[in-house]
Design an enzyme around this catalytic site. Structure first.
Site, PDB file in Angstrom:
ATOM      1  N   GLY A 241      -0.259  12.326   2.573  1.00 34.73           N
ATOM      2  CA  GLY A 241      -1.137  11.804   3.622  1.00 34.73           C
ATOM      3  C   GLY A 241      -0.844  10.351   3.946  1.00 34.73           C
ATOM      4  N   ASP A 242      -0.548   9.564   2.923  1.00 29.69           N
ATOM      5  CA  ASP A 242      -0.189   8.157   3.134  1.00 29.69           C
ATOM      6  C   ASP A 242       1.121   8.052   3.909  1.00 29.69           C
ATOM      7  OD1 ASP A 242      -2.402   7.577   1.465  1.00 29.69           O
ATOM      8  OD2 ASP A 242      -1.125   7.745  -0.307  1.00 29.69           O
TER       9      ASP A 242
END
Length: 301
Positions: A250-251
């Protein structure tokens, strides 16, 4: 410049074992130590995509010094402010037939130390971006990200909020440039299950109505959905590949989206960069390499 804030970063100690047996001595077959924390992950992937970035946050004790050294080793500028109480946490991940994790608590960050961080942010300019990622320190109010987002809005600086619960919800009225919930986090925000893409789109538009300029919803193997600030809906499927790791995916998506925005100025292309960066990390044992990121992005262009 893209600045990332990680308020409770970590050293991630990853150990591989053939078969973890509780209550006895286990021998590792492989081990590694990585700099950890959501904002730090964003900065590492941004740097590997050729975008200049600076890591902000806190460090404490000898583990904090080593964390700072590892970030600098990536060629990234870093300003980790000292916290007096505690140690920068060590997160232990044991990978065998199943994965077991033990996450440290991290230091206590006092109000005066948070004020020192806020003072650093006063130097940001209109063409900068501030990324606020992850959880807040134990004693911090759930308005912390909202307060920082309001500060950025007053300065005309774009702010990204990648957080959960009230930290995210209370920041929405201050018009963050980007928020990136996953399906479960979006369901928590709107208070109901989202069974189909149309429901997810409607919920994302609800977040936009509450103040977010761009809403990027990560859907794991189903790809990602973007409602951009011009009101357009974009959907991108996930590339095919074997998922080896979900930590940092997600990052990586946030980093890819921001790099795509800065490089192309086009939201549809930025979504492509985001989903490709997230997938490249998911198909790697840790954060995707420069080579893997480049190949994944160029593959679909």
């Amino acid at each position: 410049m893209i600045y990332t804030v990680t308020l409770n970063p970590s050293l991630d100690y990853v150990v591989d074992v053939d078969d973890l047996t509780v209550g006895t001595i286990n021998r590792s077959t492989k081990e590694a130590i990585y700099p950890g924390g959501k904002g730090i992950n964003v900065s590492i992937v941004l740097s590997r995509l050729g975008v200049e970035t600076t890591v902000l946050g806190f460090k404490a004790g000898f583990t904090g010094d080593d964390l700072e050294r590892l970030v600098q080793k990536e060629g990234i500028k870093v300003q980790l402010l000292p916290a007096e109480k505690g140690l920068t946490r060590i997160n232990v991940k044991v990978r065998g037939k199943e994965e077991t994790a033990i996450n440290g608590a991290g230091p206590e960050v006092e109000d005066k130390e948070l004020a020192n961080l806020t003072a650093l942010l006063e130097d940001l300019r209109k063409d900068d971006i501030l990324v606020l990622s992850g959880s807040a320190p134990k004693k911090a109010a759930d308005t912390l990200y909202a307060d920082l987002a309001a500060m950025m809005e007053a300065r005309g600086t774009r702010c990204v909020v990648d957080a959960t619960g009230m930290l995210l919800k209370k920041a929405l009225p201050n018009h963050p440039f980007l928020v990136k919930p996953n399906r479960e986090e979006l369901e928590e925000i709107v208070g109901k299950k989202l069974a189909c893409l149309n429901a997810i789109e409607a919920a994302a538009r609800q977040m936009q109505q509450q103040g977010a300029r761009n809403v990027l919803v990560s859907l794991g193997g189903d790809g990602a959905l973007l409602i951009d600030e011009n009101g357009h809906t974009h959907y991108h499927g996930a590339p095919k590949g074997k998922v080896l790791n979900t930590v940092g995916a997600g990052d990586s998506m946030v980093a890819g989206f921001l790099a795509g925005c800065e490089t192309t100025g086009d939201y549809a292309k930025a979504l492509h960069w985001g989903i490709c960066a997230g997938s490249a990390t998911a198909f790697s044992m840790h954060l995707a390499s420069r080579k893997a990121l480049k190949e994944m992005i160029e593959k679909g262009e």
